[in-house]
Design a protein around this motif. Structure first.
Motif, PDB file in Angstrom:
ATOM      1  N   HIS A 119       0.864  -1.229  -0.144  1.00  0.00           N
ATOM      2  CA  HIS A 119      -0.034  -0.124  -0.086  1.00  0.00           C
ATOM      3  C   HIS A 119       1.080   1.267   0.065  1.00  0.00           C
ATOM      4  CE1 HIS A 119       0.286  -0.784   4.492  1.00  0.00           C
ATOM      5  NE2 HIS A 119       0.640   0.392   4.383  1.00  0.00           N
ATOM      6  N   GLU A 120       0.271   2.363  -0.159  1.00  0.00           N
ATOM      7  CA  GLU A 120       1.012   3.774  -0.297  1.00  0.00           C
ATOM      8  C   GLU A 120       1.719   3.754   1.056  1.00  0.00           C
ATOM      9  OE1 GLU A 120       1.548   6.227  -2.688  1.00  0.00           O
ATOM     10  OE2 GLU A 120       0.504   4.791  -3.674  1.00  0.00           O
TER      11      GLU A 120
ATOM     12  N   ARG B 143       6.976   2.891  -4.221  1.00  0.00           N
ATOM     13  CA  ARG B 143       5.322   2.867  -4.303  1.00  0.00           C
ATOM     14  C   ARG B 143       4.895   1.575  -5.057  1.00  0.00           C
ATOM     15  NH1 ARG B 143       3.729   8.317  -3.425  1.00  0.00           N
ATOM     16  NH2 ARG B 143       1.992   7.769  -4.314  1.00  0.00           N
ATOM     17  N   PRO B 144       3.502   1.300  -4.388  1.00  0.00           N
ATOM     18  CA  PRO B 144       2.811   0.286  -4.986  1.00  0.00           C
ATOM     19  C   PRO B 144       2.950   0.022  -6.473  1.00  0.00           C
ATOM     20  CG  PRO B 144       1.531   1.153  -3.292  1.00  0.00           C
ATOM     21  CD  PRO B 144       2.559   2.139  -3.506  1.00  0.00           C
ATOM     22  N   GLU B 145       2.862   1.237  -7.403  1.00  0.00           N
ATOM     23  CA  GLU B 145       2.799   0.876  -8.717  1.00  0.00           C
ATOM     24  C   GLU B 145       4.077   0.416  -9.332  1.00  0.00           C
ATOM     25  OE1 GLU B 145       2.918   5.331  -7.772  1.00  0.00           O
ATOM     26  OE2 GLU B 145       1.879   3.908  -7.070  1.00  0.00           O
TER      27      GLU B 145
END
Length: 139
Positions: free
Chosen positions: A83-84, A101-103
């Protein structure tokens, strides 16, 4: 993303210091425990919470990459739900670690360029069944 061989003891020291500092300087943040990397899991893990949620914070011992995930759904579960990072995650960057970051963690391994990895990392990439960068780093 370059990977190095061998665990960097400096990453362990920096990760521990960042966890303590985040709890000390941020109201409502609690640091519960830190588990150092072993054969399984092959990453450092810290249990922390803030006023919003509980966090399992992971640190890859070779690269210093840090990820925030939800605690496992049950004891012994290897499931990771990234998660963020919260605002106070900046303290990890200040200690020379890199919060992902998650992405970024969801990046398919097909997009990772093997020539940027060392020989051990390339061999592991061929051997592992991970599909994403997050699974490969913290799987």
């Amino acid at each position: 993303m370059a990977a190095t061989t061998g665990e960097d003891p400096l990453h362990t020291t920096r990760f521990r210091a960042a966890c303590h500092e985040a709890a000390r300087r941020t109201p409502g943040v609690t640091f519960y425990e830190l588990t150092e990397a072993a054969v399984t899991p092959a990453f450092h893990s810290a249990a922390m919470s803030d006023r919003v949620r509980r966090h399992r914070i992971l640190c890859h011992p070779h690269t210093g990459f840090v990820a925030f995930a939800s605690p496992p759904p049950f004891p012994g579960s290897g499931e990771l739900r990234f998660h963020e990072p919260p605002r106070w995650a900046e303290v990890f960057d200040l200690h020379g670690l890199r919060v992902l970051r998650p992405e970024v963690l969801a990046t398919p391994l097909t997009r990772v360029r093997p020539r940027e990895l060392d020989d051990d990392a390339r061999a592991r990439l061929r051997r592992d069944r991970a599909r994403t960068l997050g699974e490969w780093l913290f799987g």
